[in-house]
Design a protein around this motif. Structure first.
Motif, mmCIF file in Angstrom:
data_model
loop_
_atom_site.group_PDB
_atom_site.id
_atom_site.type_symbol
_atom_site.label_atom_id
_atom_site.label_comp_id
_atom_site.label_asym_id
_atom_site.label_seq_id
_atom_site.Cartn_x
_atom_site.Cartn_y
_atom_site.Cartn_z
ATOM 1 N N TYR A 129 28.623 8.219 -0.432
ATOM 2 C CA TYR A 129 27.770 7.200 -1.054
ATOM 3 C C TYR A 129 26.347 7.725 -1.270
ATOM 4 C CZ TYR A 129 25.235 2.779 -1.606
ATOM 5 O OH TYR A 129 24.428 1.773 -2.064
ATOM 6 N N LYS A 130 25.792 8.362 -0.230
ATOM 7 C CA LYS A 130 24.419 8.875 -0.304
ATOM 8 C C LYS A 130 24.264 9.958 -1.371
ATOM 9 C CE LYS A 130 22.734 8.110 4.369
ATOM 10 N NZ LYS A 130 22.537 8.741 5.665
ATOM 11 N N THR A 131 25.221 10.865 -1.440
ATOM 12 C CA THR A 131 25.131 11.989 -2.380
ATOM 13 C C THR A 131 25.640 11.621 -3.777
ATOM 14 O OG1 THR A 131 27.294 12.801 -1.672
ATOM 15 C CG2 THR A 131 25.366 13.731 -0.568
ATOM 16 N N LYS A 132 26.192 10.411 -3.933
ATOM 17 C CA LYS A 132 26.748 9.920 -5.201
ATOM 18 C C LYS A 132 27.858 10.835 -5.743
ATOM 19 C CE LYS A 132 22.807 7.221 -6.742
ATOM 20 N NZ LYS A 132 23.260 5.940 -6.300
ATOM 21 N N ARG A 133 28.582 11.490 -4.833
ATOM 22 C CA ARG A 133 29.671 12.387 -5.225
ATOM 23 C C ARG A 133 30.816 11.647 -5.895
ATOM 24 N NH1 ARG A 133 30.057 15.655 -0.213
ATOM 25 N NH2 ARG A 133 28.263 16.935 -0.515
ATOM 26 N N LEU A 134 31.109 10.427 -5.410
ATOM 27 C CA LEU A 134 32.180 9.633 -6.022
ATOM 28 C C LEU A 134 31.879 9.363 -7.491
ATOM 29 C CD1 LEU A 134 33.303 6.907 -3.455
ATOM 30 C CD2 LEU A 134 34.717 8.629 -4.525
ATOM 31 N N GLU A 135 30.651 8.959 -7.774
ATOM 32 C CA GLU A 135 30.253 8.672 -9.152
ATOM 33 C C GLU A 135 30.352 9.917 -10.018
ATOM 34 O OE1 GLU A 135 26.398 6.819 -9.225
ATOM 35 O OE2 GLU A 135 27.196 4.934 -8.423
ATOM 36 N N ARG A 136 29.920 11.052 -9.488
ATOM 37 C CA ARG A 136 29.995 12.303 -10.243
ATOM 38 C C ARG A 136 31.433 12.707 -10.522
ATOM 39 N NH1 ARG A 136 27.181 16.262 -6.997
ATOM 40 N NH2 ARG A 136 26.030 14.561 -6.068
ATOM 41 N N ASN A 137 32.299 12.587 -9.511
ATOM 42 C CA ASN A 137 33.698 12.973 -9.680
ATOM 43 C C ASN A 137 34.436 12.070 -10.656
ATOM 44 O OD1 ASN A 137 33.307 15.030 -7.908
ATOM 45 N ND2 ASN A 137 34.519 14.166 -6.255
ATOM 46 N N LEU A 138 34.096 10.781 -10.654
ATOM 47 C CA LEU A 138 34.772 9.828 -11.531
ATOM 48 C C LEU A 138 34.140 9.756 -12.918
ATOM 49 C CD1 LEU A 138 35.435 6.933 -9.027
ATOM 50 C CD2 LEU A 138 37.084 8.546 -9.926
ATOM 51 N N GLY A 139 32.917 10.197 -13.046
ATOM 52 C CA GLY A 139 32.239 10.183 -14.331
ATOM 53 C C GLY A 139 31.834 8.788 -14.776
ATOM 54 N N GLY A 140 31.419 7.956 -13.839
ATOM 55 C CA GLY A 140 30.988 6.602 -14.180
ATOM 56 C C GLY A 140 30.197 5.965 -13.059
ATOM 57 N N LYS A 141 29.488 4.899 -13.399
ATOM 58 C CA LYS A 141 28.693 4.163 -12.406
ATOM 59 C C LYS A 141 29.607 3.255 -11.594
ATOM 60 C CE LYS A 141 24.529 2.648 -11.028
ATOM 61 N NZ LYS A 141 24.440 3.031 -9.653
ATOM 62 N N ILE A 142 29.473 3.301 -10.283
ATOM 63 C CA ILE A 142 30.280 2.467 -9.398
ATOM 64 C C ILE A 142 29.406 1.316 -8.909
ATOM 65 C CG2 ILE A 142 31.623 2.391 -7.270
ATOM 66 C CD1 ILE A 142 32.142 5.393 -7.636
ATOM 67 N N SER A 143 29.908 0.092 -9.066
ATOM 68 C CA SER A 143 29.134 -1.090 -8.675
ATOM 69 C C SER A 143 29.096 -1.231 -7.148
ATOM 70 C CB SER A 143 29.747 -2.346 -9.290
ATOM 71 O OG SER A 143 30.996 -2.630 -8.702
ATOM 72 N N GLU A 144 28.102 -1.963 -6.683
ATOM 73 C CA GLU A 144 27.955 -2.218 -5.243
ATOM 74 C C GLU A 144 29.158 -2.992 -4.709
ATOM 75 O OE1 GLU A 144 25.658 -1.040 -3.066
ATOM 76 O OE2 GLU A 144 24.912 0.121 -4.758
ATOM 77 N N GLU A 145 29.765 -3.817 -5.567
ATOM 78 C CA GLU A 145 30.950 -4.598 -5.187
ATOM 79 C C GLU A 145 32.115 -3.671 -4.809
ATOM 80 O OE1 GLU A 145 34.148 -7.363 -7.503
ATOM 81 O OE2 GLU A 145 32.053 -7.600 -8.088
ATOM 82 N N ILE A 146 32.316 -2.631 -5.592
ATOM 83 C CA ILE A 146 33.381 -1.656 -5.312
ATOM 84 C C ILE A 146 33.078 -0.920 -4.009
ATOM 85 C CG2 ILE A 146 34.534 0.449 -6.113
ATOM 86 C CD1 ILE A 146 35.395 -1.958 -7.732
ATOM 87 N N TYR A 147 31.812 -0.531 -3.821
ATOM 88 C CA TYR A 147 31.424 0.141 -2.574
ATOM 89 C C TYR A 147 31.664 -0.762 -1.366
ATOM 90 C CZ TYR A 147 29.275 4.322 -4.628
ATOM 91 O OH TYR A 147 29.059 5.516 -5.260
ATOM 92 N N ALA A 148 31.373 -2.058 -1.506
ATOM 93 C CA ALA A 148 31.590 -3.014 -0.411
ATOM 94 C C ALA A 148 33.078 -3.136 -0.102
ATOM 95 C CB ALA A 148 31.011 -4.370 -0.780
ATOM 96 N N LYS A 149 33.927 -3.225 -1.143
ATOM 97 C CA LYS A 149 35.382 -3.305 -0.950
ATOM 98 C C LYS A 149 35.896 -2.044 -0.268
ATOM 99 C CE LYS A 149 36.699 -6.227 -4.854
ATOM 100 N NZ LYS A 149 37.404 -6.240 -6.147
ATOM 101 N N LEU A 150 35.375 -0.907 -0.698
ATOM 102 C CA LEU A 150 35.781 0.376 -0.132
ATOM 103 C C LEU A 150 35.414 0.463 1.347
ATOM 104 C CD1 LEU A 150 37.074 3.021 -1.044
ATOM 105 C CD2 LEU A 150 34.823 3.841 -1.671
ATOM 106 N N LYS A 151 34.215 0.019 1.673
ATOM 107 C CA LYS A 151 33.751 0.035 3.074
ATOM 108 C C LYS A 151 34.629 -0.893 3.915
ATOM 109 C CE LYS A 151 29.435 0.144 5.594
ATOM 110 N NZ LYS A 151 27.992 -0.003 5.491
ATOM 111 N N ASP A 152 34.961 -2.081 3.381
ATOM 112 C CA ASP A 152 35.850 -3.010 4.073
ATOM 113 C C ASP A 152 37.212 -2.385 4.334
ATOM 114 O OD1 ASP A 152 34.277 -5.164 4.537
ATOM 115 O OD2 ASP A 152 35.166 -6.460 2.998
ATOM 116 N N GLU A 153 37.743 -1.735 3.322
ATOM 117 C CA GLU A 153 39.072 -1.102 3.426
ATOM 118 C C GLU A 153 39.072 -0.018 4.505
ATOM 119 O OE1 GLU A 153 42.820 -1.363 2.759
ATOM 120 O OE2 GLU A 153 41.478 -2.504 1.454
ATOM 121 N N ILE A 154 38.016 0.768 4.569
ATOM 122 C CA ILE A 154 37.911 1.838 5.564
ATOM 123 C C ILE A 154 37.767 1.231 6.970
ATOM 124 C CG2 ILE A 154 36.445 3.712 6.394
ATOM 125 C CD1 ILE A 154 35.970 4.384 3.398
ATOM 126 N N ASN A 155 36.959 0.174 7.091
ATOM 127 C CA ASN A 155 36.782 -0.480 8.393
ATOM 128 C C ASN A 155 38.052 -1.162 8.864
ATOM 129 O OD1 ASN A 155 34.121 0.281 8.870
ATOM 130 N ND2 ASN A 155 33.309 -1.461 7.747
#
Length: 88
Positions: free
Chosen positions: A60-86
């Motif tokens: 998240y900090k390095t924005k590697r996900l956004e670079r690899n996917l080639g698009g802007k990732i919304s905070e909502e997706i990041y929140a869902k992802l964090k929930d899924e990992i937790n």
């Protein structure tokens, strides 16, 4: 007997190669939609992150996900992802 090859993918957080089944996939579809792919079969460009909160934070900090996917990732997706990992 032939030994079955286990597919390996790189985590965008720790940058380590790990078995595909141990990672969480985020996919960028042709329509431009970015979503979490729990099954690992959705069509589109995929990026992977470990089921580890430290790896997620680093990605998240390095924005590697956004670079690899080639698009802007919304905070909502990041929140869902964090929930899924937790949850795991």
């Amino acid at each position: 007997m032939k030994v079955k090859k286990i597919p390996q993918r790189m985590c965008t957080g720790c940058m380590e190669m790990k078995p595909k089944k141990e990672l969480l996939r985020i996919v960028h579809s042709k329509e431009g939609e970015i979503s979490i792919d729990l099954i690992g079969k959705k069509p589109g460009r995929g990026a992977y992150v470990c089921m580890n909160i430290e790896c997620f934070e680093k990605s998240y900090k390095t924005k590697r996900l956004e670079r690899n996917l080639g698009g802007k990732i919304s905070e909502e997706i990041y929140a869902k992802l964090k929930d899924e990992i937790n949850h795991e």
